[in-house]
Design an enzyme around this catalytic site. Structure first.
Site, PDB file in Angstrom:
ATOM      1  N   LYS A 257       5.014  40.101  45.628  1.00  0.00           N
ATOM      2  CA  LYS A 257       6.331  41.047  45.452  1.00  0.00           C
ATOM      3  C   LYS A 257       6.299  42.343  45.847  1.00  0.00           C
ATOM      4  CE  LYS A 257       8.805  37.483  42.151  1.00  0.00           C
ATOM      5  NZ  LYS A 257       9.044  37.148  43.112  1.00  0.00           N
ATOM      6  N   ARG A 331       8.795  26.080  41.954  1.00  0.00           N
ATOM      7  CA  ARG A 331       9.613  24.382  42.042  1.00  0.00           C
ATOM      8  C   ARG A 331       8.198  23.501  41.753  1.00  0.00           C
ATOM      9  NH1 ARG A 331      12.708  27.069  47.514  1.00  0.00           N
ATOM     10  NH2 ARG A 331      12.426  28.120  45.979  1.00  0.00           N
TER      11      ARG A 331
HETATM   12  N1  BES Z   1      10.484  34.162  40.071  1.00  0.00           N
HETATM   13  C1  BES Z   1      11.164  33.854  40.723  1.00  0.00           C
HETATM   14  C2  BES Z   1      12.843  34.128  41.166  1.00  0.00           C
HETATM   15  C3  BES Z   1      13.947  34.926  39.987  1.00  0.00           C
HETATM   16  C4  BES Z   1      13.942  36.217  41.006  1.00  0.00           C
HETATM   17  C5  BES Z   1      13.621  34.932  38.903  1.00  0.00           C
HETATM   18  C6  BES Z   1      14.766  37.034  40.102  1.00  0.00           C
HETATM   19  C7  BES Z   1      14.189  36.038  38.408  1.00  0.00           C
HETATM   20  C8  BES Z   1      14.751  36.907  38.714  1.00  0.00           C
HETATM   21  C9  BES Z   1      11.049  32.801  42.082  1.00  0.00           C
HETATM   22  O1  BES Z   1       9.801  32.372  41.768  1.00  0.00           O
HETATM   23  C10 BES Z   1      10.586  34.013  43.613  1.00  0.00           C
HETATM   24  O2  BES Z   1      10.143  34.422  43.565  1.00  0.00           O
HETATM   25  N2  BES Z   1      11.912  32.381  44.166  1.00  0.00           N
HETATM   26  C11 BES Z   1      11.963  33.229  45.383  1.00  0.00           C
HETATM   27  C12 BES Z   1      11.887  32.221  46.945  1.00  0.00           C
HETATM   28  C13 BES Z   1      11.846  32.452  48.043  1.00  0.00           C
HETATM   29  C14 BES Z   1       9.971  33.236  47.936  1.00  0.00           C
HETATM   30  C15 BES Z   1      12.382  31.516  48.565  1.00  0.00           C
HETATM   31  C16 BES Z   1      13.174  34.536  45.792  1.00  0.00           C
HETATM   32  O3  BES Z   1      14.169  34.663  44.952  1.00  0.00           O
HETATM   33  O4  BES Z   1      13.027  35.245  46.624  1.00  0.00           O
HETATM   34 ZN    ZN Z   2       7.647  33.611  42.747  1.00  0.00          ZN
END
Ligand code: BES
Ligand code: ZN
Ligand code: ZN
Length: 480
Positions: A257, A331
């Site tokens: 991230k 997921r």
């Molecule tokens: N934990 C995050 C989702 C999230 C984002 C929670 C903002 C709370 C606030 C999750 O694991 C994630 O990073 N999801 C990605 C998915 C993508 C890579 C398909 C996302 O939402 O960008």
């Molecule tokens: Zn994530």
């Protein structure tokens, strides 16, 4: 679990100290109300129209403005009132609950119990003087209602505390042992029901071939845990499994991230913590439901052992998953936890997860996304959420979005080929692991928006909101 609130709510027969009076615009416009509102003339003169809070020194009445007469307004107004009470250092305040329905009475109590929460656990100078909490005399309130709301709010605040706990302390071992210990405490207290807590770790997951969950844990310094809490009351009318995403930290893994998106990812355990809070509250309320809480706990770390984009994983349901993005880790954990959950022969399975940023884009920061195949069940959950004081809305599955997670080499991709509709494609990924006989019994709740609060709103101060606890308990209560 012990939780000290910042207010002391007492059921009283008569008024003491200052008095709270809720007012809305229409009440102040109508001269007929001049008798009901002691400072009617003064308020008119000052141009107070029910916007915010006003304290009339002479009559010692705290006028609390309602935006409208909806349930939510009562909770929000009460949270504002609490802030005034604290600033004015009022020790005793009275509030008359007569004439208000139970939903509004509940909202007012939540406004105090949830709105006064503060997490300043790591400040070297304590700001809050916990011996100096105001007493609110509640007139015309039923003891049983107060007890119920206190139990639920204590668990919401408990969940806020855990989610707010930083990741260097709240690692996977910390969270799973906490869940186990809190459950054991209740097992000792409520001997009428069968209450158990089992922690499963990597070796068990290997035996169970939980290849998706294990991959996420690969680079971690801590074990992965599947916490299974169960509550079997003597008379159970339904059997429900609640499943939660417990990412004690989400760096994104090798699909790292960016810095600005990594902060707040301590809250990625919000789903599992909500499930724990709802479980503990249900036990304390003695709900006549056999309830199982499954928490999938790990962090998503980077390191030489980290799972990679391009890896292919074999899940517990035997479906193969091509990893397109290691940041779509929740997921993967849930796929195997949902598989485990489906062996429990339940009437309903609900998962709670801070699953996608896309859900926040779709619904805003205040609303949970409700997904699944059963329209009636989805609607029922949304209704329970709204009644409980949470916001929730449904998001629709469709066959076009489903195509976006097709893999060329495996059964499914863990991330969609498009940026659009990300909350739904994540839901559709989970659906791949739901067996036919469970299609109509499963709900997925994406709480990524409301789980963590960066700018206070409603009854939610800065930090973790404890979202999911109230809606889940309300939904479970509606089943019996
Ligand atoms: N934990 C995050 C989702 C999230 C984002 C929670 C903002 C709370 C606030 C999750 O694991 C994630 O990073 N999801 C990605 C998915 C993508 C890579 C398909 C996302 O939402 O960008
Ligand atoms: Zn994530
Ligand atoms: Zn995550």
């Amino acid at each position: 679990m012990q939780h000290k609130f910042q207010v002391n709510l007492l059921i009283s027969k008569e008024e003491k100290g200052s008095k709270i009076l809720f007012v809305d615009k229409t009440m102040l416009e109508d001269n007929k109300n001049s008798k009901k509102i002691p400072d009617f003339a003064l308020l008119k003169e000052l141009g107070y129209k029910g916007n915010g809070v006003f304290f009339a020194q002479a009559s010692k009445i705290l006028y609390v403005g309602l935006e409208n007469t909806e349930i939510e307004s009562y909770a929000n107004a009460t949270t504002s009132a609490y802030k005034y009470i604290k600033n004015l250092k009022l020790q005793e305040v009275s509030l008359n609950f007569k004439g208000l329905d139970e939903n509004r009475q509940t909202a007012i109590l939540q406004g105090f119990l949830l709105g006064s929460y503060e997490f300043s656990g790591y400040k070297s100078k304590k700001e809050n003087d916990s011996n100096n909490v105001p007493t609110i005399h509640c007139i015309g309130l039923k003891e049983s209602l107060l007890q119920k709301v206190v139990t639920i709010c204590a668990n919401v605040n408990f969940v806020r505390d855990i989610v707010n706990t930083p990741p260097n302390i709240a690692n996977s071992t910390f969270l799973s042992e906490l869940a186990q210990n809190e459950t054991i405490k209740l097992a000792k207290k409520y001997k009428n029901a069968e209450i158990t807590a089992t922690l499963r770790s990597n070796s068990y997951m290997e035996e169970q071939k939980m290849g998706a969950f294990l991959a996420v844990n690969q680079a971690s310094n801590f074990p992965a845990y599947l916490a299974h809490l169960s509550y079997k009351p003597k008379k159970a009318k339904k059997k429900v499994v609640i499943v939660g995403k417990g990412l004690v930290y989400d760096t994104g893994g090798l699909s790292l991230k960016p810095a600005d998106y990594m902060t707040t990812m301590k809250a990625d355990k919000g789903g599992a913590c909500a499930v724990l809070g709802a479980f503990l509250a249900s036990v304390e309320l003695g709900l006549e439901i056999e309830l199982h809480a499954i928490m999938g706990i790990t962090d998503n770390a980077i390191g030489k052992n980290a799972y990679r984009p391009d890896d292919v994983l074999i899940s517990r349901e035997k479906k193969s998953i091509e990893v397109k993005n290691t940041d779509a880790e929740g997921r993967l954990v849930l796929a195997d936890c949902l598989s485990y959950a489906q062996d429990l022969d339940a009437d309903i399975i609900i998962d709670f997860a801070t699953l996608t940023g896309a859900c926040v884009v779709a619904l805003g920061e205040y609303t949970s996304g409700v997904m699944g195949f059963n329209e009636e069940l989805k609607q029922k959950f949304v209704e329970s959420a709204l009644q409980s004081g949470e916001l929730a809305h449904t998001l629709p599955f469709n066959t076009h979005l489903k195509k976006l997670i097709e893999s060329k080499i495996a059964d499914v991709n863990n991330a969609s080929s498009s940026r659009y509709g990300g909350a739904i494609t994540a839901g559709l990924f989970l659906a791949e692991f739901i067996r036919d006989e469970y299609r109509d019994k499963w709900l997925h709740i994406d709480i990524a928006g409301p789980a963590y609060v960066e700018k206070e709103w409603g009854v939610n101060p800065y930090g973790a909101s404890g979202i999911g606890v109230r809606s889940c308990v309300e939904f479970l209560s509606s089943l019996v």
